[in-house]
Enzyme design. Structure first.
Site, short mmCIF file in Angstrom:
data_model
loop_
_atom_site.label_atom_id
_atom_site.label_comp_id
_atom_site.label_asym_id
_atom_site.label_seq_id
_atom_site.Cartn_x
_atom_site.Cartn_y
_atom_site.Cartn_z
N GLU A 176 0.94 -1.23 0.00
CA GLU A 176 0.05 -0.04 -0.17
C GLU A 176 0.89 1.18 0.07
OE1 GLU A 176 -1.39 1.95 3.30
OE2 GLU A 176 -1.11 0.15 4.77
N LYS A 202 -5.91 10.30 0.60
CA LYS A 202 -6.18 9.28 1.05
C LYS A 202 -7.13 8.47 0.11
CE LYS A 202 -8.12 6.55 5.18
NZ LYS A 202 -8.36 6.74 6.49
N VAL A 243 -5.17 -0.02 2.35
CA VAL A 243 -5.32 -1.51 2.55
C VAL A 243 -6.39 -1.91 1.27
CG1 VAL A 243 -5.87 -3.80 3.58
CG2 VAL A 243 -4.25 -2.13 4.52
N ASP A 249 -18.20 3.37 12.59
CA ASP A 249 -17.15 3.36 11.93
C ASP A 249 -16.16 2.01 11.94
OD1 ASP A 249 -14.69 4.19 10.83
OD2 ASP A 249 -14.13 5.55 12.53
N SER A 271 -13.62 -0.14 9.29
CA SER A 271 -12.75 0.16 8.09
C SER A 271 -13.26 -0.72 6.82
CB SER A 271 -11.25 -0.08 8.40
OG SER A 271 -10.58 0.02 7.33
N ALA A 272 -13.22 -0.02 5.79
CA ALA A 272 -13.48 -0.78 4.37
C ALA A 272 -12.52 -1.56 4.09
CB ALA A 272 -13.47 0.22 3.34
N ASP A 273 -11.05 -1.94 4.92
CA ASP A 273 -10.33 -2.66 4.73
C ASP A 273 -10.82 -4.31 4.90
OD1 ASP A 273 -8.63 -0.50 4.73
OD2 ASP A 273 -7.39 -1.25 6.47
N LYS A 294 -4.53 -2.05 13.80
CA LYS A 294 -3.76 -0.83 14.46
C LYS A 294 -4.37 -0.79 15.97
CE LYS A 294 -4.87 1.27 11.08
NZ LYS A 294 -5.63 2.15 10.13
N1 PSU Z 1 -1.62 1.76 9.58
C1 PSU Z 1 -0.54 2.69 9.84
N2 PSU Z 1 -0.75 3.86 8.97
C2 PSU Z 1 -1.73 3.90 8.33
C3 PSU Z 1 -2.64 2.97 7.95
C4 PSU Z 1 -2.43 1.91 8.72
O1 PSU Z 1 0.30 2.38 10.75
O2 PSU Z 1 -1.57 5.02 7.73
C5 PSU Z 1 -3.84 3.40 6.76
C6 PSU Z 1 -3.78 2.00 5.81
O3 PSU Z 1 -3.65 2.53 4.71
C7 PSU Z 1 -5.02 1.45 6.25
C8 PSU Z 1 -5.93 2.72 6.55
O4 PSU Z 1 -5.83 0.59 5.30
O5 PSU Z 1 -5.08 3.48 7.51
C9 PSU Z 1 -7.19 2.40 7.25
O6 PSU Z 1 -8.12 3.69 7.52
P1 PSU Z 1 -9.47 3.54 7.95
O7 PSU Z 1 -9.29 3.31 9.27
O8 PSU Z 1 -10.02 5.03 7.66
O9 PSU Z 1 -10.11 2.59 6.97
MN MN Z 2 -13.24 4.85 9.20
#
Ligand code: PSU
Ligand code: MN
Length: 301
Positions: A24, A84, A105, A137, A139-141, A158
């Site tokens: 990524e 992003k 991701v 909330d 994540s779409a991951d 995380k």
């Molecule tokens: N982990 C990190 N730094 C980041 C991310 C994850 O240490 O920048 C990023 C990754 O790209 C992950 C995204 O896919 O955050 C997830 O964002 P969200 O929670 O908005 O889905």
């Molecule tokens: Mn989110």
């Protein structure tokens, strides 16, 4: 393939069926890590893949083109200001010709799947946030890991996320979760979350054999690799920084895609950058494991 541009190295590897690892780009942009740690992360992650015998393929959107594999002269683009770009943003990034879209991701998995790459490495995945019952909330991951026939290699989710909730959500989405040389789901900066994983595998060959079978059934899988012992941070240290960061996000009314970059920034600030060596080490380590799996998988196919 329309609208995907492969670097020469990645195109060559794909044509000769050599192992490729997708990466990524959010983590390498200003959204993931402060400069110059982001450049170090990029260099070390790419080197870890190459040293293990695979070809690194950083994904990104540059000048409206979806890129798979960035030549060195393009690295500067991704290290600076970026937007992003999650999976749902890919169409807009291309249609509206975004200068630099840093893929998360979910976006990277969508791109890898279209490109025919089967192994992907990241630092930590997104997941279920604390309070998601109210905010929604998630994540779409998680959906992308479930949907695409690509293996995601991570150091877990995380640490500021709701980890039990994330594991429940992965189960609901039918995602196999594998502990790599561990019985517990790793927790990003910490080697363990104390939560058991349903499956443990200890060798790249075993993961390769597993995903070969998994891909027959459709969908992906998630591997959790614990951070190397020497770089792990104590949980008390992180816990403090995290709770501060999360309440600050709520206090300031940060919502949506802004939450994760905001919280990551606040944690770095609270820990005075002490989390950065850990971040670099785990990204590099995940990239190495992913490359070893890709090499073993290529030998099977
Ligand atoms: N982990 C990190 N730094 C980041 C991310 C994850 O240490 O920048 C990023 C990754 O790209 C992950 C995204 O896919 O955050 C997830 O964002 P969200 O929670 O908005 O889905
Ligand atoms: Mn989110």
């Amino acid at each position: 393939m329309s609208s995907i541009i492969f670097s020469a190295a990645v195109a060559d590897a794909m044509n000769s069926e050599r192992p490729v690892v997708a990466l990524e780009s959010t983590i390498f942009s200003n959204l993931g890590l402060p400069s110059p740690a982001n450049e170090e992360a990029l260099t070390r992650t790419i080197a870890a893949v190459s040293n293990a015998g695979a070809i690194p393929a950083v994904t990104a959107v540059i000048d409206g083109n979806v890129r798979v594999g960035l030549d060195e002269d393009m690295h500067d683009r991704i290290l600076g200001e970026a937007v992003k770009t999650a999976e749902r943003d890919l169409a807009a990034a291309v249609a509206n010709r975004w200068p630099v879209g840093a893929t998360t991701v979910s976006a990277s998995l969508a791109i890898a799947a279209r490109a025919g790459i089967r192994v992907f490495a990241t630092g930590g995945i997104g997941g279920v946030h604390h309070g998601s019952a109210e905010t929604g909330d998630v994540s779409a991951d998680l959906g992308a890991i479930a949907r695409y026939g690509v293996l995601t290699v991570s150091a877990g989710a995380k640490a500021f996320l709701d980890i039990p909730g994330t594991l429940e959500h992965l189960e609901m989405l039918s995602v196999p979760v594998i502990g790599y040389q561990t019985d517990e789901f790793p927790m990003f900066y910490a080697r363990s979350s104390g939560l058991p994983v349903p499956l443990r595998l200890d060798r790249p060959e075993a993961v390769a054999a597993f995903i070969k079978e998994r891909f027959e059934w459709g969908g992906g899988a998630l591997v959790g690799v614990p951070i190397p012992e020497a770089e792990a941070l104590s949980s008390a240290e992180i816990q403090d920084a995290m709770s501060g960061a999360l309440s600050e996000a709520v206090r300031r009314g940060v919502v949506g895609a802004a939450v994760t970059p905001f919280v990551l920034g606040q944690i770095s600030e609270a820990l005075d950058g002490d989390n950065i060596p850990a971040n670099l080490a785990l990204s590099e380590n995940n990239a190495r494991v992913a490359a070893e799996v890709a090499v073993a998988f290529a030998a099977l196919s």
